[in-house]
Design an enzyme around this catalytic site. Structure first.
Site, PDB file in Angstrom:
ATOM      1  N   TYR A 245      13.698  26.853 -39.112  1.00 47.51           N
ATOM      2  CA  TYR A 245      12.394  27.275 -39.087  1.00 47.51           C
ATOM      3  C   TYR A 245      11.889  27.567 -40.772  1.00 47.51           C
ATOM      4  CZ  TYR A 245      14.638  28.614 -34.862  1.00 47.51           C
ATOM      5  OH  TYR A 245      15.200  28.877 -33.582  1.00 47.51           O
TER       6      TYR A 245
ATOM      7  N   HIS B  47      19.419  32.961 -36.705  1.00 46.37           N
ATOM      8  CA  HIS B  47      20.029  33.669 -35.336  1.00 46.37           C
ATOM      9  C   HIS B  47      21.434  32.702 -35.176  1.00 46.37           C
ATOM     10  CE1 HIS B  47      18.806  29.821 -33.165  1.00 46.37           C
ATOM     11  NE2 HIS B  47      17.706  30.303 -33.868  1.00 46.37           N
TER      12      HIS B  47
ATOM     13  N   HIS C 200      24.832  32.339 -26.814  1.00 47.85           N
ATOM     14  CA  HIS C 200      25.060  33.893 -26.140  1.00 47.85           C
ATOM     15  C   HIS C 200      25.540  33.416 -24.845  1.00 47.85           C
ATOM     16  CE1 HIS C 200      21.432  33.169 -24.084  1.00 47.85           C
ATOM     17  NE2 HIS C 200      20.870  32.840 -25.173  1.00 47.85           N
TER      18      HIS C 200
ATOM     19  N   GLU D  66      17.820  23.912 -27.563  1.00 49.71           N
ATOM     20  CA  GLU D  66      18.619  24.595 -26.484  1.00 49.71           C
ATOM     21  C   GLU D  66      19.158  24.291 -25.255  1.00 49.71           C
ATOM     22  OE1 GLU D  66      17.059  28.742 -25.663  1.00 49.71           O
ATOM     23  OE2 GLU D  66      19.177  29.504 -25.362  1.00 49.71           O
TER      24      GLU D  66
ATOM     25  N   ASP E 250      -1.354  52.435  -9.152  1.00 51.42           N
ATOM     26  CA  ASP E 250      -0.339  52.220  -7.988  1.00 51.42           C
ATOM     27  C   ASP E 250       0.056  50.729  -7.842  1.00 51.42           C
ATOM     28  OD1 ASP E 250      -2.581  51.278  -7.401  1.00 51.42           O
ATOM     29  OD2 ASP E 250      -2.957  51.788  -5.375  1.00 51.42           O
TER      30      ASP E 250
ATOM     31  N   ASP F  75      18.195  28.561 -19.628  1.00 53.57           N
ATOM     32  CA  ASP F  75      17.532  29.026 -20.944  1.00 53.57           C
ATOM     33  C   ASP F  75      17.596  27.519 -21.760  1.00 53.57           C
ATOM     34  OD1 ASP F  75      17.054  30.096 -23.180  1.00 53.57           O
ATOM     35  OD2 ASP F  75      18.793  31.403 -23.450  1.00 53.57           O
TER      36      ASP F  75
ATOM     37  N   HIS G 265      20.892  36.901 -21.685  1.00 51.66           N
ATOM     38  CA  HIS G 265      21.972  37.384 -22.571  1.00 51.66           C
ATOM     39  C   HIS G 265      23.198  38.214 -21.705  1.00 51.66           C
ATOM     40  CE1 HIS G 265      18.488  37.530 -26.001  1.00 51.66           C
ATOM     41  NE2 HIS G 265      19.108  35.811 -25.560  1.00 51.66           N
TER      42      HIS G 265
ATOM     43  N   HIS H 166      10.464  35.497 -31.461  1.00 51.73           N
ATOM     44  CA  HIS H 166      10.194  35.925 -30.086  1.00 51.73           C
ATOM     45  C   HIS H 166       8.684  35.993 -29.671  1.00 51.73           C
ATOM     46  CE1 HIS H 166      14.298  38.107 -30.041  1.00 51.73           C
ATOM     47  NE2 HIS H 166      14.555  36.860 -29.796  1.00 51.73           N
TER      48      HIS H 166
ATOM     49  N   GLU I 189      22.315  26.521 -29.208  1.00 52.18           N
ATOM     50  CA  GLU I 189      20.961  26.620 -29.468  1.00 52.18           C
ATOM     51  C   GLU I 189      20.667  26.622 -31.145  1.00 52.18           C
ATOM     52  OE1 GLU I 189      18.921  30.277 -28.543  1.00 52.18           O
ATOM     53  OE2 GLU I 189      20.559  30.876 -27.280  1.00 52.18           O
TER      54      GLU I 189
ATOM     55  N   ASP J 146      10.631  27.618 -25.430  1.00 54.21           N
ATOM     56  CA  ASP J 146      11.730  28.411 -24.914  1.00 54.21           C
ATOM     57  C   ASP J 146      11.516  28.913 -23.603  1.00 54.21           C
ATOM     58  OD1 ASP J 146      14.197  29.523 -24.575  1.00 54.21           O
ATOM     59  OD2 ASP J 146      14.121  30.353 -26.671  1.00 54.21           O
TER      60      ASP J 146
ATOM     61  N   ARG K 144      13.729  23.988 -32.570  1.00 52.56           N
ATOM     62  CA  ARG K 144      15.210  24.623 -31.698  1.00 52.56           C
ATOM     63  C   ARG K 144      15.320  23.809 -30.555  1.00 52.56           C
ATOM     64  NH1 ARG K 144      13.937  29.578 -31.449  1.00 52.56           N
ATOM     65  NH2 ARG K 144      13.522  29.779 -29.243  1.00 52.56           N
TER      66      ARG K 144
HETATM   67  N1  GLY Z   1      15.403  32.661 -24.729  1.00 57.64           N
HETATM   68  C1  GLY Z   1      16.182  33.597 -25.387  1.00 57.64           C
HETATM   69  C2  GLY Z   1      17.137  33.142 -26.015  1.00 57.64           C
HETATM   70  O1  GLY Z   1      17.205  31.825 -26.180  1.00 57.64           O
HETATM   71  O2  GLY Z   1      18.168  33.605 -26.346  1.00 57.64           O
HETATM   72 MN    MN Z   2      19.227  31.420 -25.438  1.00 59.76          MN
HETATM   73 MN    MN Z   3      16.174  30.422 -25.142  1.00 59.45          MN
END
Ligand code: GLY
Ligand code: MN
Ligand code: MN
Length: 448
Positions: free
Chosen positions: A395, A357, A361, A414, A47, A278, A368, A250, A391, A267, A412
């Site tokens: 790696y 990547h 975005h 960002e 519940d 972000d 996103h 991720h 970003e 991140d 990274r």
């Molecule tokens: N945290 C998700 C991205 O950087 O796209």
């Molecule tokens: Mn991002």
């Molecule tokens: Mn991010």
């Protein structure tokens, strides 16, 4: 707070304006009726439910945060906006908190009419009758699809009375996505505040990091900073990734003990009043970048500077990514992590072994965010009011053909960029990204 009183104050003007704009766009493309439901509640176990998060489209058009609700918009010479919501229920309010009910909701959120959600299935066939087009996000939520289909069949069942069902269904998201892509002054103000809270959270995390602590302890620092500044929740699961975990894009377990000599990649961004931020920073657990860490960090930072320099009105969406790829490819060649000419490394995609990547975005209500990236086959030009992330990353997983010095380094950087009339503004400048500034911040807190 008294559970029987409304929990916050609200100016409905921007929401009314957005509904009016959507209605005008629908009218300009043949007219019809739009149905925009909010998100369902999701059961966690037995519940207990997950913390409720409204649907982004629904909230963009209403500001209304309760579950079990839908907006109906009817275009025409006298356009109308209707809200269906939970009924007032003082017994439930004692347990679960305030509910507006249709009367208070209509007044507060500026709708022309409001009904209880229990009336929805009876009213919708009436509202659909003789409308040329239904504007709806078909396929997004099967439960709502079934409900809408039943209502359409209800109209068809009445055909002998002379009513017709809409002849077409169009995706209301195509119109809403374009609206949401360009942020107005209020949205930008909210996103600036979200960026500042997240930047402060990252500073707090840097200050708290040292060898021997666990990733989750640092995640807790981020959550503390988000919640204590009024953010409802992180905009997405925080990534707190030390050592080899930084090379898992991720990673969300956040349960490892951090060791001397490693990097930590965070991140994380808060959601504020329905808007995401972000940010990613990568920094040494012990507060001092080692030689190989420094070399790779410089490369990623150069890529971010190169990408940012491309952001201005009229530049194609892909320009920042292309610039970042060039900088990273050249840096990887210089460090002898890749061999070949710059052109072959880019054309053959060899850099993707280390940078797999894209460079950004759209960012908005969703991390996103909505909005198309291409138009008629070409990357669309940037426009003032768009918000995107920048970003780049690098790696390096262990492999026999790579110097051990670089193994398990994941970096990274960002930031969130608003396209302005003359170029771009970072919304996330309040957390250091230069190595010296990061080391200074960490040194100040080393003995705290
Ligand atoms: N945290 C998700 C991205 O950087 O796209
Ligand atoms: Mn991002
Ligand atoms: Mn991010």
């Amino acid at each position: 707070m008294n559970a029987l009183n409304p929990p916050f104050s609200l100016d409905p003007t921007p929401f009314c304006e957005r509904r009016a704009r959507l209605l005008a766009r629908i009218e300009a493309t043949g007219g019809g009726i739009a149905v925009i439901p909010t998100a369902p509640e999701a059961r966690r176990n037995r519940d207990t439910h997950y913390p409720y998060r409204f649907d982004s489209y629904f909230h963009y058009l209403s500001g209304f945060g309760e579950p079990e609700a839908a907006i109906v918009l009817i275009a025409g010479e006298a356009p109308k906006s209707l809200l269906f919501c939970r009924e007032k229920n003082e017994e439930r309010e004692i347990w679960d908190g305030y509910r507006h009910g249709p009367d208070a909701a209509r007044e507060r959120f500026g709708f022309d009419e409001a009904w209880t959600i229990g009336d929805f299935d009876r009213k919708l066939p009436e509202l659909l009758a003789n409308q040329p087009t239904l504007w709806y996000s078909l396929g997004y939520d099967p439960t709502w699809d079934a409900r809408i289909t039943r209502a359409l069949n209800g109209v068809r069942d009445n055909a002998r009375a002379g009513t017709t069902a809409p002849h077409g269904i169009r995706d209301v998201r195509t119109e809403l996505d374009e609206m949401r892509l360009i942020k107005d002054a209020r949205e930008i103000d909210t996103m600036r505040r979200a960026g500042a809270i997240s930047a402060a959270a990252h500073c707090r995390a840097m200050a708290a990091t040292r060898p021997g602590r666990h990733e989750y302890e640092i995640e807790a620092e981020l959550l503390h900073a988000f919640r204590s500044a009024g953010s409802a929740a992180p905009a997405y699961p925080s990534i707190v990734a030390s050592g080899p975990n930084a090379c898992v894009l991720h990673y969300v377990e956040n349960d490892r003990r951090m060791l001397d000599g490693e990097l930590l990649l965070i991140d994380a961004g808060c959601e504020l009043d329905g808007y995401a931020s972000d940010i990613t920073r990568s920094f040494p657990v012990n507060g001092r970048f080692s030689g190989p860490q420094r070399a790779l960090y410089e490369l990623v930072l150069a890529a971010q500077h190169a990408a940012r320099a491309q952001i201005r009105p009229g530049a194609p969406w892909d320009a920042p990514h292309e610039a970042a790829v060039r900088a990273i490819a050249q840096g990887l060649i210089d460090l002898k992590l890749l061999s070949g000419t710059l052109d072959t490394v880019i054309e053959e995609g060899l850099y993707r072994r280390f940078y797999m990547h894209r460079t950004g975005h759209w960012l908005g209500r969703d991390v996103h965010d909505v909005g198309e990236y291409k138009r008629d086959g070409a990357w669309r030009p940037l426009e003032p009011g768009m918000v995107l992330t920048v970003e780049p990353g690098c790696y390096v997983r262990p492999a026999p053909d790579i110097s051990e010095d670089f193994w398990n380094i994941g970096i990274r950087i960002e930031d969130d960029a608003l396209v302005t009339d003359s170029g771009c503004e970072y919304l996330t400048d309040d957390v250091p990204r230069e190595m010296g500034a990061i080391e200074d911040l960490m040194r100040e807190h080393a003995h705290a």
